[in-house]
Design a protein around this motif. Structure first.
Motif, PDB file in Angstrom:
ATOM      1  N   GLY A 159       0.341   9.953  25.900  1.00 18.24           N
ATOM      2  CA  GLY A 159      -0.541  11.111  25.714  1.00 18.24           C
ATOM      3  C   GLY A 159      -1.038  11.749  27.006  1.00 18.24           C
TER       4      GLY A 159
ATOM      5  N   LEU B  85      -7.987   8.699  14.576  1.00 19.42           N
ATOM      6  CA  LEU B  85      -6.832   8.943  15.448  1.00 19.42           C
ATOM      7  C   LEU B  85      -7.186   8.875  16.932  1.00 19.42           C
TER       8      LEU B  85
ATOM      9  N   LEU C  53      -5.657   6.565  19.410  1.00 20.29           N
ATOM     10  CA  LEU C  53      -4.215   6.751  19.595  1.00 20.29           C
ATOM     11  C   LEU C  53      -3.894   8.018  20.383  1.00 20.29           C
ATOM     12  N   ASP C  54      -4.951   8.676  20.879  1.00 18.61           N
ATOM     13  CA  ASP C  54      -4.744   9.843  21.733  1.00 18.61           C
ATOM     14  C   ASP C  54      -4.005  10.955  20.986  1.00 18.61           C
ATOM     15  N   VAL C  55      -4.362  11.158  19.733  1.00 14.76           N
ATOM     16  CA  VAL C  55      -3.770  12.231  18.926  1.00 14.76           C
ATOM     17  C   VAL C  55      -4.898  13.101  18.379  1.00 14.76           C
TER      18      VAL C  55
ATOM     19  N   THR D  27      -1.384  18.443  16.486  1.00 17.00           N
ATOM     20  CA  THR D  27      -0.582  17.599  17.371  1.00 17.00           C
ATOM     21  C   THR D  27      -0.272  18.399  18.637  1.00 17.00           C
TER      22      THR D  27
ATOM     23  N   ARG E 225       4.706   3.424  17.796  1.00 17.79           N
ATOM     24  CA  ARG E 225       3.550   4.320  17.933  1.00 17.79           C
ATOM     25  C   ARG E 225       3.335   5.103  16.639  1.00 17.79           C
TER      26      ARG E 225
ATOM     27  N   ILE F 251      -0.042   5.181  14.292  1.00 18.70           N
ATOM     28  CA  ILE F 251      -0.731   6.415  13.882  1.00 18.70           C
ATOM     29  C   ILE F 251      -0.930   6.422  12.370  1.00 18.70           C
TER      30      ILE F 251
ATOM     31  N   ALA G   8      -3.541   3.902  11.280  1.00 16.01           N
ATOM     32  CA  ALA G   8      -4.921   4.332  11.549  1.00 16.01           C
ATOM     33  C   ALA G   8      -5.414   5.291  10.468  1.00 16.01           C
ATOM     34  N   LEU G   9      -4.499   6.070   9.899  1.00 15.85           N
ATOM     35  CA  LEU G   9      -4.878   7.073   8.894  1.00 15.85           C
ATOM     36  C   LEU G   9      -4.912   6.495   7.479  1.00 15.85           C
TER      37      LEU G   9
ATOM     38  N   GLY H  21       6.495   9.308  23.092  1.00 16.71           N
ATOM     39  CA  GLY H  21       5.049   9.113  23.140  1.00 16.71           C
ATOM     40  C   GLY H  21       4.226  10.276  22.632  1.00 16.71           C
TER      41      GLY H  21
ATOM     42  N   CYS I 131       3.014  12.902  19.985  1.00 15.73           N
ATOM     43  CA  CYS I 131       3.006  13.084  18.529  1.00 15.73           C
ATOM     44  C   CYS I 131       3.226  14.563  18.213  1.00 15.73           C
ATOM     45  N   LEU I 132       4.282  14.866  17.486  1.00 18.45           N
ATOM     46  CA  LEU I 132       4.638  16.260  17.190  1.00 18.45           C
ATOM     47  C   LEU I 132       4.322  16.665  15.762  1.00 18.45           C
ATOM     48  N   GLY I 133       3.785  15.756  14.956  1.00 14.24           N
ATOM     49  CA  GLY I 133       3.436  16.155  13.600  1.00 14.24           C
ATOM     50  C   GLY I 133       3.040  14.959  12.754  1.00 14.24           C
TER      51      GLY I 133
ATOM     52  N   TYR J 207       7.917  22.088  10.690  1.00 15.29           N
ATOM     53  CA  TYR J 207       6.906  22.300  11.740  1.00 15.29           C
ATOM     54  C   TYR J 207       7.413  21.752  13.078  1.00 15.29           C
TER      55      TYR J 207
END
Lengths: 273, 273
Positions: free
Chosen positions: A103, A162, A165-167, A183, B154, B158, B161-162, B176, B178-180, B193
């Protein structure tokens, strides 16, 4: 080292923030990386290359700068190693490791550390411009409904989960249903995605939430909203924008209450701990 | 009540799953809600309305059904209260509370409980069709790189965590970044997306991760992937699809290894605890 004394250096990125800072600190030394578009007049700018990190520190010192503020979006740089100076080369192994690990937060924290180790204080734009954040309460527009307050709370819980997790600094919740999480593509892409949601999945009275990550260093990466954010949220069919009090930067702050009213959007600031 | 004896009732939703179940349980009673498109021949189907819940249970009992499987996607129903029978009316207050409180998980758990209280065993499609899930390992396509394995880990973190917030079974991670994250709009919207991500934010070798929520009841909501998922992932410029071993349903399972190879996509199944 004090954060309120000494000449300020503004490392300018994109957006309106560099210009706002230049207005409150007119004697600041203004710098921008080569290739970075920023709102400052080119004649007033000193351009630098990240690969010439030693040169950058020399420029700052020669200009009497003791405090540095990083303002506005800077794209993750691609380095031309053939241009690197000795200071950059010494940092390179750590820098590469940080960049590969993931991140942007880690990268920005590393950059702060580097500046601090060179003897500069790194200050946050919000410290220099406290009037650009909101206290807890209704910032503008109509009072939010109970459903919106519940959704804002759920949005905050999602972003909080989140954080480690740096998101994500933003998400959209509508009557309990999560319609999007920000994101790498940023807020505009998120709100465009929400706008494209099939009507059958929409429930109305949706909330766009913008909060910093828990423990986020606001000196390097402070979430921001502005008129464009409000317009995009309204355009996506949302009814409320919920931000963290004192921890989200308001761009064109003085125009936001009237705009929220015009758009019928409740703009609220919540205690973010 | 055993999950392996007694006549099976298939509550059919969209997608290929109802037909697959009908093939392994040809004597099953097949039902679908009015208005729900499913892959079963209409002549073989018994249609029902959610508002006539008592009638549905009578139909199941009259057909000798002791076990029920819910298969395929069913849209969140809109109820016509004027059609409601006494059984539905008795459940209505609880049902409304559950539906207003948020995510689909709670709703589906409630539906399971209702069926169980009526004396039916509720079984999962994956229990009836174990050949439609994958064991740990490479399912098809080229071996994944170390970067892909890291990204898959990773992605799983994520989604984990959700989990507690009833959001997301899928996400995309690329080196690393996160794109979506999948929200109510589903997998296709997520991959669309990702495909629209500006080139400057892409790093290559991206991974689409599909895992059930931690503690998710697979009997009501089991994540699934199929040829369309692989094609959409490849079309979004990704290099790997990572799924939970034994906990994600493979649609058209026998075609997936060859398709993964053709698309140059590593399809891997990971231990999901």
């Amino acid at each position: 080292m004090s954060t309120t004394e000494g000449r300020l250096g503004i490392i300018a990125g994109g957006g309106a923030l560099p210009l706002l800072l230049a207005q409150v600190a007119p004697d600041a030394l203004m710098l921008a990386a080569e290739g970075t578009a920023c709102g400052l007049p080119e004649a007033a700018l000193t351009r630098f290359r990240f690969e010439k990190m030693g040169g950058l520190f020399e420029t700052l010192r020669a200009g009497g700068v003791t405090r540095v503020v990083m303002a506005g979006a800077i794209d993750r740089p691609k380095f031309d190693i053939s241009q690197a100076d000795p200071v950059f080369m010494e940092l390179a192994p750590q820098l590469m490791a940080v960049m590969q690990a993931g991140g942007d937060d880690a990268l920005l924290r590393f950059v702060i550390t580097v500046f601090e180790e060179q003897g500069f204080a790194v200050v946050g734009a919000h410290d220099l411009l406290p009037q650009l954040t909101a206290p807890v309460g209704l910032v503008g527009g109509p009072e939010p409904s109970m459903a919106m307050l519940r959704d804002a709370e759920r949005g905050r819980a999602i972003l909080s989960a989140l954080s480690a997790l740096d998101v994500g600094q933003g998400c959209v919740v509508e009557q309990g249903s999560c319609l999007g999480i920000e994101t790498a593509q940023g807020t505009d892409a998120l709100l465009g995605y929400v706008k494209a949601t099939p009507a059958g999945l929409r429930r109305g009275e949706g909330v766009f939430c913008k909060f910093p990550k828990v423990g986020q260093d606001l000196r390097v990466d402070m979430p921001a909203i502005g008129p464009g954010t409000l317009r995009a949220a309204a355009d996506a069919g949302l009814s409320c924008v919920a931000i963290a009090a004192r921890k989200v930067l308001l761009l064109e702050a003085d125009t936001l209450p009237a705009l929220a009213q015009e758009l019928g959007l409740s703009l609220i600031a919540q205690d973010a701990g």
